[in-house]
Scaffold this active site. Sequence first.
Site, PDB file in Angstrom:
ATOM      1  N   HIS A 172     -17.632  38.525  20.261  1.00  0.00           N
ATOM      2  CA  HIS A 172     -16.450  38.706  18.990  1.00  0.00           C
ATOM      3  C   HIS A 172     -15.268  38.042  19.538  1.00  0.00           C
ATOM      4  O   HIS A 172     -14.477  37.716  18.610  1.00  0.00           O
ATOM      5  CB  HIS A 172     -16.063  40.144  18.935  1.00  0.00           C
ATOM      6  N   TYR A 189      -9.009  52.781  10.841  1.00  0.00           N
ATOM      7  CA  TYR A 189      -8.659  51.459  10.830  1.00  0.00           C
ATOM      8  C   TYR A 189      -9.942  50.627   9.869  1.00  0.00           C
ATOM      9  O   TYR A 189     -11.058  51.306   9.849  1.00  0.00           O
ATOM     10  CB  TYR A 189      -8.947  50.953  12.146  1.00  0.00           C
ATOM     11  N   THR A 215      -7.924  38.573  11.550  1.00  0.00           N
ATOM     12  CA  THR A 215      -8.003  39.828  10.913  1.00  0.00           C
ATOM     13  C   THR A 215      -6.659  40.636  10.812  1.00  0.00           C
ATOM     14  O   THR A 215      -5.511  40.421  11.624  1.00  0.00           O
ATOM     15  CB  THR A 215      -9.046  40.744  11.572  1.00  0.00           C
TER      16      THR A 215
END
Length: 671
Positions: free
Chosen positions: A388, A501, A514
């Site tokens: 990621h 979240y 993000t």
Amino acid sequence: MLRAATAKKGAALVSSRWTLVPLLQRRQRRRRWDSSRLEYSSSASSDSEFLHRSIVPTMHYQHSLPRLPIPKLEDSIRRYLAAQQPLLEEAQFRETEKVAHDFLAGQGQELHRQLVAQDKKNKHTSYISGPWFDMYLSAREPLVLNFNPFMSLAPDPRGEGNRQLARAANLTCSAVRFLKTLRAGLLEPEVYHLEGSRGRSDAFKKLVRLAPASLAWYASYAAGAFPLDMSQYFRLFNSTRLPQTGRDRLLTEPDARHLLVMRRGHMYVFDVLDRDGNAVAPARVRDNLSWILSDETPAPDFPLGTLTTENRDVWAGLREKLSAAGNDEALRAVDTAVFCLCLDDVELPDAVRASHNMLHGDGVNRWFDKSLSLIVARDGHAAINFEHSWGDGVAVLRFLNEIHGDAVSRPAVASGPAPAGGPTPEARRLSFRLDEELREGVRRAKAAFDRAVGGLTIDAVQFTGGGKERIKESKLSPDAVAQLAFQMAFLRQYGVTPATYESCSTAAFKHGRTETIRPASVFTRRCAAAMVGPGRRRSAAAELMEMLRLCSGHHGRLTKEAAMGQGFDRHLFALRLLSSAHAFYDDPAYGAINHNVLSTSTLSSPAVALGGFAPVVPDGLGVGYNVHDHWIGCNVSGYPARDVSDFLRCVCRSLEDIFAVLDGKDLPGSA
């Protein structure tokens, strides 16, 4: 965008360096790689080697993308306090409000000025990009479960196309087409179109391609189309995360031409591009994969892939020992491969087993450090597991959409075994030299991995009582309804409102990553209490419908603000990295809101069967979901602190209540 990892416990300690890992610029015979243009000579390549030929060059909009804005400090504090309000009792909230206002009036202003000054000196990137890379690369937790998510591909509608050999060969060939299309600058730019956008028309595209790169975004914007940042795409291929003590680094080597294939813990390589950069014949890909699938060599006693499941500092030390033992050449073959293809000797008859396999597997047949791993099971189930740090779901989802569509619409090879009597396959199995210390490192890594995944529960559900169409008929946001159902479910199960979240892409800006949507609000708390709270009174449908509208409208505003870079989480995170200390960050409420018990992410694509990730905190839930036209799917993970199956049961009950209100039915009071 399956998951943006939340800032974990030690995130405040990461470095605030602003220099991005530079994009590699390479020159090779008849090829040029450039981070801003991604040009790749295609004069000798046939159209069959490309997905398509875009009228507008892939990176045409990149130079003119707007920069990610830094919100006003007063706006971030106001949004922060609004997000805290449903999580705190009145006295707690008043104390947090006082601390926040003191920060706004004092040190916060100076930190904000420093951040703005840094941003002005780094106009080539966004204010969050460098710190976000540092957060990921400095994290020492294992990648598996803590960071790497997965996305499963929908089945090939042609039944025979789901056999392992055919599926793996066709997806690999389509992935190579994607690579070539991207590097040739022929991949259609990623653009978000408003309804009625003129930007979709070929006439407009022909016009905008003539616009200078410095003005291309503005021309597209005028036509109702928003180009998205594509700076992450080059990391899809030939990339890996290298373990290093204290902070990892990213490696990308676009000159490498080979594929890494893993089966039963063994690693194999063979070329998928020739010396001129052309794709090798699909039959050669199939024959090499067929040979690998037929290899009866016993599984290794000490599979090296297991080391990528270790703590990053431990893995860094073992990696140095691997290098010292004479394994550099084999390791380089692993690191620089176009991507990793994992051929799994398992069948996955349901979503739960598929999720476990694609999220973590057995820890043996994976190299979790690779930027991208394509997994294909024996029954044809396929998924992408990705590291990621280098990028987010937008790039990976685009890749998944393209290769799924291409493999289905124009399969490179037919189903069935490779014909006998063909040329000798070029695939070779990599070998490694291991001493006793390295063998013991593999044993310890496997034991730690087994303990970690042994505590993970995953369950999935399909709610068939309604979906996107019914919700939109009531002029509500489907995403808002799903998020409200999660709030109601948690309240029903545990009696509290959790820190929640939801990831949101900021790819509308240069080097955007993000932002966080905070779905728990005073509106969801009030609505959830009215619908499922203890001692609830009988509620009329009209009253509840008004509450649903307020929840939906507020969630829509939060989503728009986040997508436009106007959330508060990234801003406060960046300020924290500049701060030595302040009561604002020591406030228990700040720690609590960043302890995200519900970590949620949604994606919508017909090419995606399901997606998932592990919780981001030990007492949390990882919620992957999708609101389809007529049903809602949830894929939820959790550790022993939470009952995943009961949470999903509560989600379904909550959705039943919501759709009853949409149908005009009153809800009875609680017993």
